[in-house]
Design an enzyme around this catalytic site. Sequence first.
Site, short mmCIF file in Angstrom:
data_model
loop_
_atom_site.label_atom_id
_atom_site.label_comp_id
_atom_site.label_asym_id
_atom_site.label_seq_id
_atom_site.Cartn_x
_atom_site.Cartn_y
_atom_site.Cartn_z
N GLU A 199 -5.22 -13.45 -3.04
CA GLU A 199 -5.88 -13.36 -4.35
C GLU A 199 -5.59 -14.42 -6.02
O GLU A 199 -4.50 -14.38 -5.56
CB GLU A 199 -4.98 -11.66 -4.60
CG GLU A 199 -6.00 -11.38 -5.43
CD GLU A 199 -5.22 -9.47 -5.78
OE1 GLU A 199 -5.43 -8.77 -5.33
OE2 GLU A 199 -4.21 -9.91 -6.42
N ARG A 291 2.33 8.13 -3.49
CA ARG A 291 3.56 9.24 -3.52
C ARG A 291 3.83 9.15 -5.11
O ARG A 291 3.24 8.33 -5.94
CB ARG A 291 4.88 8.09 -3.00
CG ARG A 291 4.71 7.32 -3.41
CD ARG A 291 6.53 6.69 -3.24
NE ARG A 291 5.88 5.61 -3.36
CZ ARG A 291 6.15 4.05 -4.33
NH1 ARG A 291 6.52 5.09 -5.78
NH2 ARG A 291 6.84 2.76 -4.53
#
Length: 494
Positions: A199, A291
Amino acid sequence: MKKILIANRGEIAIRVIRSAHEMGISTVAVYSDADRTALHVQHADEAVYIGKSSASDSYLSISKIIEACKQTNVDAVHPGYGFLSENPLFAKALEKESIKLIGPSSEAMELMGNKLSAKKLALAHKIPLLKGTSHPISDTNEALQQARDIGFPILIKAAAGGGGKGMRIVQDQEDFLNELKLAISEASSAFGDGSVFLERYISAPKHVEIQVLADEHGNSIYLFERECSIQRRHQKVIEEAPCSVLTPAIREKMGKCALDLVKACNYTGAGTVEFIVDNQLNFYFLEMNTRLQVEHPITELITGVDLVKEQINIAQGKVLSLTQEDVNIQGHAIELRIYAEDPKNNFLPDTGMLDNYKIPSGPGVRVDNAYDIGMEVSVYYDPMIAKLSVWGKDRHEAIQRMKRAITEYKITGIKNTLNFGSFVMDHPAFQDGSYNTKFIDIHFQSESIENCDKDALISALIGNYLFKKKQQPDPLSNSQKNNSRSNWRRNRTN
């Protein structure tokens, strides 16, 4: 839902237990050898021993957690964060036993837990992405060519997992192949998956994340953002909500992108979509955490929403209690993670006994805590002692309140990040909101907290003197003291 098991430890286990109890739900804690006397065990209605101190023998053991669920006949499991919270195999094991996970489906967890599949989904929904590869890289020749095409500096990232593991920043071509091998090796060791991707690296961005909630009926909302740019080793130390530099228009765009991803993967429960923001306020999708986040308290402070209660309600099949129009930003909140680490020594973890431990209180102060005086910070788990969160009517008041709360927080016996928090609160780059993920690299040196350490030492010496003075023998003679006690007894019986 009448009983839930918390498949975690420490402050997050206590935090979940408290919300469950307020909802009239009984709780089951699990514990290892190291946690036999831990506070989360004391707070729960029941507790089940699950193994030796090492996480692999206890909190990471799917079979032992499942057995504890069966033994106590629970309806659901809250995974907290860390450990098994983003493990799709754990989610599938619970599904097989007809035990509800207070979290997303295993399919959504698997899709968004892998950074590459999450990036593909983001690309399909036209969510801004940094230039990079869209598939795992294993061939070194291909990797080098891709790196040249993307342009240096490059970020090599593990496709699975998080916490900065399997991540390497490469400034030039000469170091690339060696760093690639190291990243693959670290990813394999940490996650059992050596897949990495490339990236474009933005050297000094802001790290901004959007909190989302989604129910099983297709409803979803975002609860604004948190900035998490104060980091060491790619892990957060200080967070604030909202981000001080976002405009309402950018905030809304980021929120819409986050909800587009939620809908695309049929996500349910609480989750966080993370972005990096450059100095022109352009934002790019980073990853999704499937989460509850460590830093969720500051979102709760600025919205008044109990995220754990919302998680539990969603898991029970209830419709979201809020719409997007119901949620507003109220004031400002800051969180400092109190780690057992030495900021003067590259934030290396410390262990030992809490000789003195006193938490702050007062208006706008919240401490998510798992320790008490005399307890030991173990070598086996994350070194976080507690989370200190503050709320103020505006950012200035929140900073001042954090400074006050830090001075009230008393810890001796273990090196910790309190003085680092004071340094950050006083720094101009934090105060004007211009700071980014390079804050520690650029601004922090060990000498920066020398004065704070001196103040803490003086306070500790005074406290120790007063304590010893209190322990000195009473100047009254033994006969006088005995007479005093006898007179009291005689007067009481007359």
